[in-house]
Write a protein that holds these residues in place. Structure first.
Motif, PDB file in Angstrom:
ATOM      1  N   CYS A  50     127.497 135.182 -22.204  1.00  0.00           N
ATOM      2  CA  CYS A  50     127.705 134.839 -23.255  1.00  0.00           C
ATOM      3  C   CYS A  50     127.825 135.849 -24.410  1.00  0.00           C
ATOM      4  N   ALA A  51     126.629 136.842 -24.457  1.00  0.00           N
ATOM      5  CA  ALA A  51     126.635 138.053 -25.236  1.00  0.00           C
ATOM      6  C   ALA A  51     127.622 138.979 -25.100  1.00  0.00           C
ATOM      7  N   THR A  52     128.043 139.251 -23.774  1.00  0.00           N
ATOM      8  CA  THR A  52     129.049 140.356 -23.715  1.00  0.00           C
ATOM      9  C   THR A  52     130.523 139.595 -24.096  1.00  0.00           C
ATOM     10  N   ALA A  53     130.659 138.179 -23.887  1.00  0.00           N
ATOM     11  CA  ALA A  53     132.008 137.613 -24.539  1.00  0.00           C
ATOM     12  C   ALA A  53     132.210 137.924 -25.939  1.00  0.00           C
ATOM     13  N   GLU A  54     131.020 137.730 -26.621  1.00  0.00           N
ATOM     14  CA  GLU A  54     131.013 137.793 -28.055  1.00  0.00           C
ATOM     15  C   GLU A  54     131.151 139.222 -28.576  1.00  0.00           C
ATOM     16  N   LYS A  55     130.347 140.092 -27.932  1.00  0.00           N
ATOM     17  CA  LYS A  55     130.581 141.509 -28.362  1.00  0.00           C
ATOM     18  C   LYS A  55     132.055 141.995 -28.068  1.00  0.00           C
ATOM     19  N   GLY A  57     134.864 139.928 -27.704  1.00  0.00           N
ATOM     20  CA  GLY A  57     135.890 139.005 -28.256  1.00  0.00           C
ATOM     21  C   GLY A  57     136.655 138.409 -27.047  1.00  0.00           C
ATOM     22  N   ARG A  59     137.158 135.340 -23.932  1.00  0.00           N
ATOM     23  CA  ARG A  59     136.679 134.189 -23.894  1.00  0.00           C
ATOM     24  C   ARG A  59     135.816 133.651 -22.652  1.00  0.00           C
ATOM     25  N   VAL A 332     122.711 132.350 -27.428  1.00  0.00           N
ATOM     26  CA  VAL A 332     123.808 132.858 -27.919  1.00  0.00           C
ATOM     27  C   VAL A 332     124.682 132.053 -28.710  1.00  0.00           C
ATOM     28  N   LYS A 333     125.031 132.095 -29.711  1.00  0.00           N
ATOM     29  CA  LYS A 333     125.982 131.193 -30.474  1.00  0.00           C
ATOM     30  C   LYS A 333     127.490 131.099 -29.901  1.00  0.00           C
ATOM     31  N   GLY A 334     128.272 130.327 -29.993  1.00  0.00           N
ATOM     32  CA  GLY A 334     129.528 130.467 -29.879  1.00  0.00           C
ATOM     33  C   GLY A 334     130.248 130.353 -28.360  1.00  0.00           C
ATOM     34  N   TYR A 335     129.221 129.758 -27.363  1.00  0.00           N
ATOM     35  CA  TYR A 335     129.783 129.863 -26.225  1.00  0.00           C
ATOM     36  C   TYR A 335     129.920 128.253 -25.727  1.00  0.00           C
TER      37      TYR A 335
END
Ligand code: NAD
Length: 340
Positions: A50-55, A57, A59, A332-335
């Protein structure tokens, strides 16, 4: 490009998914989160994704689902329509496969056939899957080349991996699906499997707990560092082959007695060793011939056993410190977690 990674919460799967997200690919992970080893480690792996995806950008989506369940897979494939399947989910481990062969056939063979069916029905462009050095059985002519005999497996686990290769060959023949099987050789590194010697020895030697050494120490393995394995997986994802199998090893044989001394040096403690007889299903040696994977995948492992074990020990020490201080992996937010 959207890649569906089965077993993506596990050791090799989470490193593969992390590398794909880092370079900007969309990743869908399917993992049943079984308790073969501690589920907490798999949950932490998912949080890293999740953190890697956020970092980066990218999906990322996770489905908790059984890849041998065709109905669940149909729902996920209809929703996600991946371009590529990287099928790494399996029941791993040689010795437990002797105790429960039915479980291994269900997870590994039915699981792989189900994913091949999905690849066919949903017109997936490339099917990359995990095989194993165990398909070489107790061959003693080393190094093992892909063309060597593989019809004498010595454990149900090895037989299921050979069956997966045969099913991939069949689906390629029937439907032309590009299929690449990767024969991994004893993979180790950060987030490694606690049932395998590298992490188990690091853990026990660090804590002063005796380790079990099966046999006289002369058995040998071609230990392969996780980053090298991931480089081979990415090369297979990026370059579809009609239907091939490749060795992904380190092409360096390490005797068990030497391996223990490498771990002792990295940890800075002497091992207390229980000597036990060889175990049924174990093979005396593994050693990869990398000529074919170098030529066709450009695969070139770069990590020595000493350097790789040092990285494993560093990770282990950081984990131990984090757990001691009561810190848990942060949410982690946003997943999004999918439903299947
Ligand atoms: P792992 O156990 O860490 O990862 C496998 C993941 O698959 C787990 O998270 C598990 O929950 C999941 N899984 C199992 N059955 C499933 C199912 N039916 N549906 C959905 N998810 C399921 O193991 P690993 O070491 O990362 O191995 C990955 C692949 O590589 C496996 O296919 C294994 O057989 C193969 N392999 C590994 C090694 C090695 O040295 N680690 C060597 C040779 C082959």
């Amino acid at each position: 490009m959207k890649v569906l990674v089965t077993g993506g919460a596990g050791f090799i799967g989470s490193h593969t998914a992390e590398a794909l997200l880092t370079r900007g690919n969309s990743v869908v992970v399917v993992d049943e989160m079984n308790d073969y080893y501690n589920v907490r480690q798999k949950e932490e792996n998912l949080l890293i994704l999740c953190a890697t995806a956020e970092k980066h950008g990218s999906r990322f989506k996770f489905y908790r689902a059984d890849c041998s369940d065709a109905r669940q897979m149909e729902t996920i494939f209809a929703a996600e329509r991946p371009d590529i399947i990287c099928h790494l989910a399996a029941r791993a481990g040689v010795r437990p496969s002797i105790a429960d062969p039915f479980l291994y056939v269900q997870a590994n063979v039915t699981g792989t056939v189900t994913m091949l069916e999905m690849a066919h029905r949903f017109k997936v462009k490339n099917f990359v899957y995990a095989s194993s050095s165990s398909v070489y059985g107790s061959n003693t002519k080393v190094p093992f080349a892909e063309s060597d005999p593989t019809e004498k497996p010595v454990s149900p686990y090895a037989a299921t991996k050979k069956a997966c290769e045969l099913m991939a060959q069949t689906y390629h023949h029937l439907y032309g699906i590009p299929c690449t099987g990767l024969r991994f050789f004893t993979v180790y590194g950060p987030r490694g499997r606690p049932d395998m010697a590298p992490l188990m020895f690091v853990d026990k030697i660090s804590r002063g707990v005796p380790i079990n050494r099966f046999g006289d120490g002369s058995s040998s393995r071609d230990y392969t560092y996780i980053a090298d394995i991931v480089s081979g997986i990415l090369a297979s994802i990026d370059n579809p082959h009609p239907c091939e199998v490749f060795n992904l090893g380190n092409s360096g044989v390490v005797r068990l007695s030497h391996f223990i001394s490498v771990v002792e040096a990295a940890v800075g403690k002497k091992a207390v060793i229980n000597v036990l007889p060889d175990q049924p299903g174990d093979v005396p040696t593994t050693f990869a011939d990398l000529t074919k994977s170098a030529r066709q995948l450009g695969y070139r492992p770069t990590t020595s056993i000493e350097a790789g074990i040092r990285k494993l020990v560093e990770w282990y020490a950081a984990q131990a410190q984090r757990r001691e201080s009561g810190e848990t992996a942060s949410a982690v937010k946003g997943y999004s977690w999918g439903e299947a």
